[in-house]
Write a protein that holds these residues in place. Structure first.
Motif, PDB file in Angstrom:
ATOM      1  N   MET A  45       0.845  -1.189   0.000  1.00 26.42           N
ATOM      2  CA  MET A  45       0.000   0.000   0.000  1.00 26.42           C
ATOM      3  C   MET A  45       0.888   1.250   0.000  1.00 26.42           C
ATOM      4  N   PRO A  46       0.658   2.197  -0.931  1.00 30.13           N
ATOM      5  CA  PRO A  46       1.529   3.367  -1.025  1.00 30.13           C
ATOM      6  C   PRO A  46       1.387   4.285   0.186  1.00 30.13           C
ATOM      7  N   GLN A  47       2.501   4.862   0.567  1.00 27.34           N
ATOM      8  CA  GLN A  47       2.512   5.840   1.652  1.00 27.34           C
ATOM      9  C   GLN A  47       2.171   7.209   1.065  1.00 27.34           C
ATOM     10  N   HIS A  48       1.569   8.052   1.873  1.00 29.69           N
ATOM     11  CA  HIS A  48       1.236   9.401   1.431  1.00 29.69           C
ATOM     12  C   HIS A  48       2.077  10.410   2.198  1.00 29.69           C
ATOM     13  N   HIS A  49       2.296  11.555   1.587  1.00 27.42           N
ATOM     14  CA  HIS A  49       3.016  12.632   2.252  1.00 27.42           C
ATOM     15  C   HIS A  49       2.203  13.117   3.461  1.00 27.42           C
ATOM     16  N   SER A  50       2.886  13.466   4.524  1.00 24.19           N
ATOM     17  CA  SER A  50       2.218  13.963   5.734  1.00 24.19           C
ATOM     18  C   SER A  50       1.965  15.460   5.681  1.00 24.19           C
ATOM     19  N   PHE A  51       2.701  16.171   4.821  1.00 23.12           N
ATOM     20  CA  PHE A  51       2.572  17.618   4.722  1.00 23.12           C
ATOM     21  C   PHE A  51       2.083  17.982   3.327  1.00 23.12           C
ATOM     22  N   ASN A  52       1.530  19.187   3.186  1.00 17.65           N
ATOM     23  CA  ASN A  52       0.927  19.627   1.934  1.00 17.65           C
ATOM     24  C   ASN A  52       1.657  20.823   1.347  1.00 17.65           C
ATOM     25  N   ILE A  53       1.502  21.023   0.049  1.00 21.62           N
ATOM     26  CA  ILE A  53       2.044  22.207  -0.612  1.00 21.62           C
ATOM     27  C   ILE A  53       1.443  23.443   0.065  1.00 21.62           C
ATOM     28  N   GLY A  54       2.315  24.416   0.341  1.00 20.25           N
ATOM     29  CA  GLY A  54       1.883  25.651   0.977  1.00 20.25           C
ATOM     30  C   GLY A  54       1.958  25.616   2.497  1.00 20.25           C
ATOM     31  N   GLN A  55       2.150  24.433   3.062  1.00 22.06           N
ATOM     32  CA  GLN A  55       2.229  24.322   4.513  1.00 22.06           C
ATOM     33  C   GLN A  55       3.572  24.858   4.995  1.00 22.06           C
ATOM     34  N   ARG A  56       3.539  25.602   6.107  1.00 21.78           N
ATOM     35  CA  ARG A  56       4.762  26.149   6.697  1.00 21.78           C
ATOM     36  C   ARG A  56       5.246  25.211   7.790  1.00 21.78           C
ATOM     37  N   LEU A  57       6.548  24.906   7.753  1.00 22.29           N
ATOM     38  CA  LEU A  57       7.146  23.939   8.658  1.00 22.29           C
ATOM     39  C   LEU A  57       8.483  24.435   9.159  1.00 22.29           C
ATOM     40  N   GLU A  58       9.050  23.691  10.098  1.00 21.89           N
ATOM     41  CA  GLU A  58      10.381  23.971  10.604  1.00 21.89           C
ATOM     42  C   GLU A  58      11.306  22.837  10.175  1.00 21.89           C
ATOM     43  N   LEU A  59      12.503  23.187   9.730  1.00 22.42           N
ATOM     44  CA  LEU A  59      13.506  22.198   9.353  1.00 22.42           C
ATOM     45  C   LEU A  59      14.293  21.817  10.602  1.00 22.42           C
ATOM     46  N   VAL A  60      14.374  20.531  10.870  1.00 25.25           N
ATOM     47  CA  VAL A  60      15.138  20.033  12.011  1.00 25.25           C
ATOM     48  C   VAL A  60      16.584  19.889  11.555  1.00 25.25           C
ATOM     49  N   LEU A  61      17.460  20.695  12.129  1.00 22.44           N
ATOM     50  CA  LEU A  61      18.864  20.664  11.733  1.00 22.44           C
ATOM     51  C   LEU A  61      19.521  19.399  12.268  1.00 22.44           C
ATOM     52  N   GLY A  62      20.373  18.821  11.467  1.00 16.08           N
ATOM     53  CA  GLY A  62      21.053  17.591  11.851  1.00 16.08           C
ATOM     54  C   GLY A  62      22.130  17.266  10.841  1.00 16.08           C
ATOM     55  N   ARG A  63      22.555  16.011  10.824  1.00 18.94           N
ATOM     56  CA  ARG A  63      23.665  15.634   9.946  1.00 18.94           C
ATOM     57  C   ARG A  63      23.320  15.759   8.468  1.00 18.94           C
ATOM     58  N   LEU A  64      22.021  15.678   8.111  1.00 22.71           N
ATOM     59  CA  LEU A  64      21.641  15.802   6.701  1.00 22.71           C
ATOM     60  C   LEU A  64      21.505  17.253   6.251  1.00 22.71           C
TER      61      LEU A  64
END
Length: 70
Positions: A1-20
């Motif tokens: 069963m395909p997974q769906h994105h949890s967030f949507n276009i236009g949604q404002r989020l915070e980037l979690v800084l880390g090794r990536l």
């Protein structure tokens, strides 16, 4: 069963800084594109709200912005 994105276009989020993403600026980002991928960790193109720089990140690197107080 395909997974769906949890967030949507236009949604404002915070980037979690880390090794990536150790040098990415902190602050809020807006989702500009949902990227196709077969991994459990979905990918997004996001744009920094202040400097406009875009980057590709994985869903595990994102979190919802905390609600403002008051």
């Amino acid at each position: 069963m395909p997974q769906h994105h949890s967030f949507n276009i236009g949604q404002r989020l915070e980037l979690v800084l880390g090794r990536l993403s150790p040098t990415a600026p902190s602050g809020s980002y807006t989702v500009v594109r949902l990227l196709p991928n077969d991994s459990e960790d979905r990918e997004y193109r996001i744009r920094h709200d202040r400097d406009g720089h875009e980057r590709v990140v994985r869903e595990s690197q994102l979190r919802r912005l905390a609600a403002p107080l008051g």
